[in-house]
Design a protein around this motif. Sequence first.
Motif, mmCIF file in Angstrom:
data_model
loop_
_atom_site.group_PDB
_atom_site.id
_atom_site.type_symbol
_atom_site.label_atom_id
_atom_site.label_comp_id
_atom_site.label_asym_id
_atom_site.label_seq_id
_atom_site.Cartn_x
_atom_site.Cartn_y
_atom_site.Cartn_z
ATOM 1 N N MET A 121 67.177 -15.384 75.788
ATOM 2 C CA MET A 121 65.810 -15.331 75.281
ATOM 3 C C MET A 121 65.198 -13.982 75.620
ATOM 4 N N HIS A 146 59.013 -13.348 64.285
ATOM 5 C CA HIS A 146 59.736 -12.591 65.303
ATOM 6 C C HIS A 146 61.204 -12.887 65.132
ATOM 7 N N SER A 147 62.020 -11.878 65.278
ATOM 8 C CA SER A 147 63.459 -12.085 65.228
ATOM 9 C C SER A 147 64.113 -11.309 66.336
ATOM 10 N N SER A 148 65.183 -11.853 66.882
ATOM 11 C CA SER A 148 65.898 -11.151 67.935
ATOM 12 C C SER A 148 66.994 -10.261 67.366
ATOM 13 N N GLY A 207 70.554 -12.533 70.512
ATOM 14 C CA GLY A 207 69.550 -13.563 70.729
ATOM 15 C C GLY A 207 70.117 -14.791 71.421
ATOM 16 N N SER A 251 61.272 -23.249 67.413
ATOM 17 C CA SER A 251 60.802 -21.916 67.052
ATOM 18 C C SER A 251 61.921 -21.188 66.333
ATOM 19 N N ASN A 252 61.578 -20.063 65.693
ATOM 20 C CA ASN A 252 62.622 -19.324 64.989
ATOM 21 C C ASN A 252 63.592 -18.656 65.948
ATOM 22 N N GLU A 253 63.216 -18.534 67.229
ATOM 23 C CA GLU A 253 64.173 -18.036 68.212
ATOM 24 C C GLU A 253 65.290 -19.044 68.438
ATOM 25 N N THR A 254 64.937 -20.320 68.517
ATOM 26 C CA THR A 254 65.958 -21.330 68.783
ATOM 27 C C THR A 254 66.847 -21.575 67.575
#
Length: 656
Positions: free
Chosen positions: A363, A197-199, A384, A165-168
């Motif tokens: 996360m 989504h971005s952190s 993030g 995912s774009n989080e990882t």
Amino acid sequence: MWSENGEYCGDVRCLPNADEKGPTPILDMIESPMHLKNLTSKELRQLADEIQSELLHTMSKTQKPFKASLSVVELTVAIHHVFNSPVDKILWDMEDQTYPHKLLTGRRDLVRNAKTLDGLTSYTCRSTFDPFGAGHGCSSISSGLGMAVARDIKGKKDRIVSVISNETTMAGQVYEAMSNAGYLDSNMVVILNDCHHSSQMKLEHVPKASINAVSSTLSKLQSSKIFRKFRELAKVLTKKIGGGMHEWAAKIDEYARGMMGPTGSTLFEELGLYYIGPVDGHSIEDLVCVLREVASLNSMGPVLVHVITNEHHKVEEDYHTSLLNNEPLNGNSRPQTYSDHFVEALITESRKDEDIVVVHAGMGMEPSFQLLKDNLTDKFFHVGMAEQHAVTFSAGLACGGLKPFCIIPSAFLQRAYDQVVHDVDRQKIPVRFAITSAGLVGSDGATHSGPFDITFMSCLPNMIVMSPSDETELARMVNTAVNINDRPVCFRYPRGAVALTNHKPYVGESIEIGRGRVLVEGKDIAFLGFGSMVQNCLRAHNLLSKLGIEVTVADARFCKPLDIKLIRMLCKNHRFLITVEEGSVGGFGAHVARFISLDGLLDAGIKWRPITLPDNYIEGALPQEQLALAGLTGNHIAATALNLLGRTREALLLMC
């Protein structure tokens, strides 16, 4: 739905009432991925809708958020329609995205019972359809590449699919794995689920790849056999021509496709992955078309398929927000948490000391920290899933004369241990670690639990290790940490509601370093608790007092440095000493044992027993069920004391 300028805006569908599960005739027939093979596009679309309905209904009955899973329903359906799991290996980067995968692989009952212990015990582990356990990010490309190389060495033909995912993509291991995959050139498919989504803090500045008719057509062209064969033929011809023609052609190909692709697509090409995308992650037809072409290529090397999805489910969004806040949907006020009191104390301290800054990693972010972010504004940094960076960044802030509080959940701090050792502790840099979600964490199970931080932080030579027994002590430890400027310090606190019911206004009081306290005095047996387990020691005291047993309850406060005067006093005045902690073997109890052994207290006749978390992983369950399983309830502590006193029958009665 498409906008007037041709940009994809997300599907608009009428979602079912979360409390009323509609019929799921196709899902009811799915017992393994093989049952998806002969479904038409229309039936696959209906199956995706049924999975969403099932997840929303399950979400309303349990306390498990399915936000990440709802964004990958169509993608999961397409993957299992095209690839042949379990022969083909499907690897997921994040456990939170795997619920549709579980529904399609014969584990529907486990998803429905995701809140219970039995539902989660076999849920997170390796299994027939899970060749590698899904944790909390960064593992799927590395493990997938390992499986791809092993497959090549053994001469097998199975396909490897790693979903990230774009989080990882915030974490460095992902890029290390991609770079190695590009170098080894092994056949594997990496699917990037970009859920918009971005952190990062300023979301409006984050570039977002858009989906339109042109990009959809180009993605299909990039993945087609004809296009790939044409590229391979061009490579062969330009190599034969020589004179640098091959390098020029490769650059032209990369730049041309980079101009057509979204921002950042050339990064994957530079790492050695063939980029395809962006693909509409909610279009079953587009996904199946692209994945089928990718799956049919025998010598493709590593390929990255960029899939755009949207977290567009308002019902689930409201539920997820209320869940994070421990807030029921009917609007009743939620209980106060340790994080609430930590934030209150830190905001108060920041008003007195302008050098205080906050770095947060992990996360997502607890709702409590939003207030901290709003108050500190440009002194709050949310990085993030970049825990390694967070630790060294904090060290740099400290070297610049600031007072950084580095907030990281216990499970995620494990990922940055090398930085804690070399970038902070070895240099005696005063970083203040606030370790959240310490100990057991309920339904999130072993993936997010934090049993090890006491052990791995207290073994560091320069680290001060504290843990509060209640929220008042937590506030004092915040004040104490602010005033430590010559070495690093950490304090850990549990997830969930606070211990005390009467909230006291914050008073900035420091605790003397290495000084514990006695809460209750008795003569028969002594409990020395660390952190949240002091409350269970008090519960055990209440049980034992009814049996005529006088108990001393002490709050250690510090694991390092230990309060040696307190320990000597407890050993001198009692025959039995029991240490209690919600941490792994090798933590607080081990430090106490080492001291009383070297100090000769064991030789003098004190009998010591440690109560720790068991030497195994405890999967998800209700918090009280987890504590009972771990042997950390007040009854368990009291029963341990009774056994030491030779009152075995009464100990057994307490456990009934």
